[in-house]
Design an enzyme around this catalytic site. Sequence first.
Site, PDB file in Angstrom:
ATOM      1  N   CYS A  34      47.789  57.873  15.381  1.00 41.17           N
ATOM      2  CA  CYS A  34      47.430  56.357  15.044  1.00 41.17           C
ATOM      3  C   CYS A  34      47.150  55.450  16.230  1.00 41.17           C
ATOM      4  CB  CYS A  34      49.272  56.480  14.570  1.00 41.17           C
ATOM      5  SG  CYS A  34      49.399  56.706  13.142  1.00 41.17           S
TER       6      CYS A  34
HETATM    7  N1  LIG Z   1      50.822  60.647  10.665  1.00 33.74           N
HETATM    8  C1  LIG Z   1      51.467  59.935  10.881  1.00 33.74           C
HETATM    9  O1  LIG Z   1      51.643  59.452  11.315  1.00 33.74           O
HETATM   10  C2  LIG Z   1      50.678  58.245  10.619  1.00 33.74           C
HETATM   11  C3  LIG Z   1      51.449  56.963  10.499  1.00 33.74           C
HETATM   12  C4  LIG Z   1      51.123  55.941   9.904  1.00 33.74           C
HETATM   13  C5  LIG Z   1      50.136  56.004   9.034  1.00 33.74           C
HETATM   14  N2  LIG Z   1      48.988  56.767   9.276  1.00 33.74           N
HETATM   15  C6  LIG Z   1      48.264  57.024   8.521  1.00 33.74           C
HETATM   16  O2  LIG Z   1      47.862  57.653   6.925  1.00 33.74           O
HETATM   17  C7  LIG Z   1      46.671  58.197   6.421  1.00 33.74           C
HETATM   18  C8  LIG Z   1      47.214  59.412   6.409  1.00 33.74           C
HETATM   19  O3  LIG Z   1      47.300  59.657   8.049  1.00 33.74           O
HETATM   20  P1  LIG Z   1      47.772  61.530   7.408  1.00 33.74           P
HETATM   21  O4  LIG Z   1      48.423  62.153   9.202  1.00 33.74           O
HETATM   22  O5  LIG Z   1      48.516  61.707   6.565  1.00 33.74           O
HETATM   23  O6  LIG Z   1      46.528  63.077   7.257  1.00 33.74           O
HETATM   24  P2  LIG Z   1      46.872  64.234   7.125  1.00 33.74           P
HETATM   25  O7  LIG Z   1      45.231  64.320   7.701  1.00 33.74           O
HETATM   26  O8  LIG Z   1      47.608  64.610   7.954  1.00 33.74           O
HETATM   27  O9  LIG Z   1      46.319  64.137   5.767  1.00 33.74           O
HETATM   28  C9  LIG Z   1      45.132  63.719   4.665  1.00 33.74           C
HETATM   29  C10 LIG Z   1      45.384  64.441   3.148  1.00 33.74           C
HETATM   30  O10 LIG Z   1      44.590  63.762   2.703  1.00 33.74           O
HETATM   31  C11 LIG Z   1      43.538  64.594   2.276  1.00 33.74           C
HETATM   32  N3  LIG Z   1      42.150  64.323   1.234  1.00 33.74           N
HETATM   33  C12 LIG Z   1      41.092  64.052   2.315  1.00 33.74           C
HETATM   34  N4  LIG Z   1      40.315  63.790   1.155  1.00 33.74           N
HETATM   35  C13 LIG Z   1      40.952  63.401   0.223  1.00 33.74           C
HETATM   36  C14 LIG Z   1      40.348  63.312  -0.638  1.00 33.74           C
HETATM   37  N5  LIG Z   1      39.375  62.627  -1.462  1.00 33.74           N
HETATM   38  N6  LIG Z   1      41.175  63.043  -2.310  1.00 33.74           N
HETATM   39  C15 LIG Z   1      42.404  63.508  -1.645  1.00 33.74           C
HETATM   40  N7  LIG Z   1      42.763  64.148  -0.092  1.00 33.74           N
HETATM   41  C16 LIG Z   1      41.518  64.018   0.134  1.00 33.74           C
HETATM   42  C17 LIG Z   1      43.176  65.599   3.346  1.00 33.74           C
HETATM   43  O11 LIG Z   1      43.114  67.214   2.879  1.00 33.74           O
HETATM   44  C18 LIG Z   1      44.603  65.976   3.886  1.00 33.74           C
HETATM   45  O12 LIG Z   1      45.418  67.070   2.885  1.00 33.74           O
HETATM   46  C19 LIG Z   1      45.827  58.104   7.986  1.00 33.74           C
HETATM   47  O13 LIG Z   1      44.808  56.484   8.171  1.00 33.74           O
HETATM   48  C20 LIG Z   1      47.088  57.366   9.012  1.00 33.74           C
HETATM   49  O14 LIG Z   1      46.248  56.211  10.117  1.00 33.74           O
HETATM   50  C21 LIG Z   1      49.263  57.984   9.936  1.00 33.74           C
END
Ligand SMILES: NC(=O)c1ccc[n+]([C@@H]2O[C@H](COP(=O)([O-])OP(=O)(O)OC[C@H]3O[C@@H](n4cnc5c(N)ncnc54)[C@H](O)[C@@H]3O)[C@@H](O)[C@H]2O)c1
Length: 436
Positions: free
Chosen positions: A273
């Site tokens: 992030c």
């Molecule tokens: N990790 C954090 O602490 C956090 C906190 C706040 C916001 N965010 C935001 O949330 C969003 C997700 O982050 P994350 O850390 O959960 O990512 P992540 O990489 O942990 O998980 C994303 C998931 O999405 C899946 N995916 C990708 N494309 C896809 C599709 N077309 N259809 C279905 N599934 C699909 C992937 O296989 C993966 O399992 C990002 O925008 C991030 O900036 C993350």
Amino acid sequence: MSNYKKLITLINRKQAKVCVVGLGYVGLPIAIEFAYKGFFVYGFDTKESRVQRLKKGISYIDDISDKDVKKAIGKKLYPTCCVSDLSKADVIIICVPTPLRKRKVPNISYIIKASNSIRNHLRKGQLIVLESTTYPGTTRDVILPILQKGGLKEAADFFLSFSPERIDPGNKKYPFAKIPKVVGGISKEATALTKTLYSKVIDKVVTVSSAETAEIVKLLENTFRIVNIGLINEFAMVCNKFRIDVWEVVKATKTKPFGFMPFYPGPGLGGHCIPTDPLYLSWKARKLGFKTKMIDLAAKTNLFMPYYVAQRAEELLQLKGRDIDKARILVLGVTYKKDVKDLRESPALDIIGLLKDKGSRVSYSDPYIPYLDINSICMKNTKITQAGLKKYDLVILTTDHKKFNYKPIAKNAKLIFDTRNAFEKAGIKSAHIIKL
Ligand SMILES: NC(=O)c1ccc[n+]([C@@H]2O[C@H](COP(=O)([O-])OP(=O)(O)OC[C@H]3O[C@@H](n4cnc5c(N)ncnc54)[C@H](O)[C@@H]3O)[C@@H](O)[C@H]2O)c1
């Protein structure tokens, strides 16, 4: 009855079927929370291995135990790779990654791909919510046109909004339900539906006037952090020039009961992030002819920190009469923050690379990471032993995991460079422990 009325009734009765798209750090906890609160939830992910693990009741996320997964499956969570399940859901929540490309520009290809899949299964009466962090305008200018391609209209046929995710992995103090949720819809109907939806699982929901406002709220949160971390990192480097302990300075400064919020220096930024999100904003602002000087400077200052740590390590060794190219160095902690398994953008990896480039023989120890195979670094975890510690010319503490046993490390290491003030926090002070 209008699509809006039908959907709000379903949500209020918890009969609306929810589909979470992307079951990562953000999506999986959301899917579980909705299932716990009585909603039927499709957990959709394109990574089949993740879906299979969930079906077997196995978690792959730090904060979620196997027991949590089993409980959610036993309730109403249905993990799936089947894209046609999207049409069975009344509410679709998008939680796909938003990384940066190599040139540090936004990569919203996952959002576009997910939106195209949803468009192919879109039907009247659905609410779509984007949770992935992104630049202002993504929901309206990118997702909306994709969804409307098939002829359905927002606010009449379907509803679209943005609600930023604020989850903080590893933070036990603020569980999902206790973190207020900001919501901004494309239409007022979308805002109202999204507010009603999240009110079923979260204590407080705050609505804003547009999707763009909700998008930029998240960017302000993380810009606030990147700038303040950049500032305190610069302050740490200045304090070192004055031979002043920056940690003591922050401790004393935070006694001011107003107008100050403590931030702490460290070896650099990591995670998905803070190093990434503000650059989404600066990129979009540049497109509109505005240069975000604060963000750019903070990002640069934070990116410099691993170089600063490597440089200080070299100086500390020189003071002990050791050359860095002959030194044996142990790096303690390689994840980007304490008590998590996450290696994404971890500054410790840069530090290891820089020390190796300088010719040092580097090992690492991290209770969460049995081996490293990333950024051309292939290494196995080193178990900490009393005799082993004595072999190193320098131990660098990069991640202050609670699992480290600080007393024996302090007792047996010849020289320690502590970039997190972990030893002092554990009540240990000694001339051979040098702080950032
Ligand atoms: N990790 C954090 O602490 C956090 C906190 C706040 C916001 N965010 C935001 O949330 C969003 C997700 O982050 P994350 O850390 O959960 O990512 P992540 O990489 O942990 O998980 C994303 C998931 O999405 C899946 N995916 C990708 N494309 C896809 C599709 N077309 N259809 C279905 N599934 C699909 C992937 O296989 C993966 O399992 C990002 O925008 C991030 O900036 C993350």
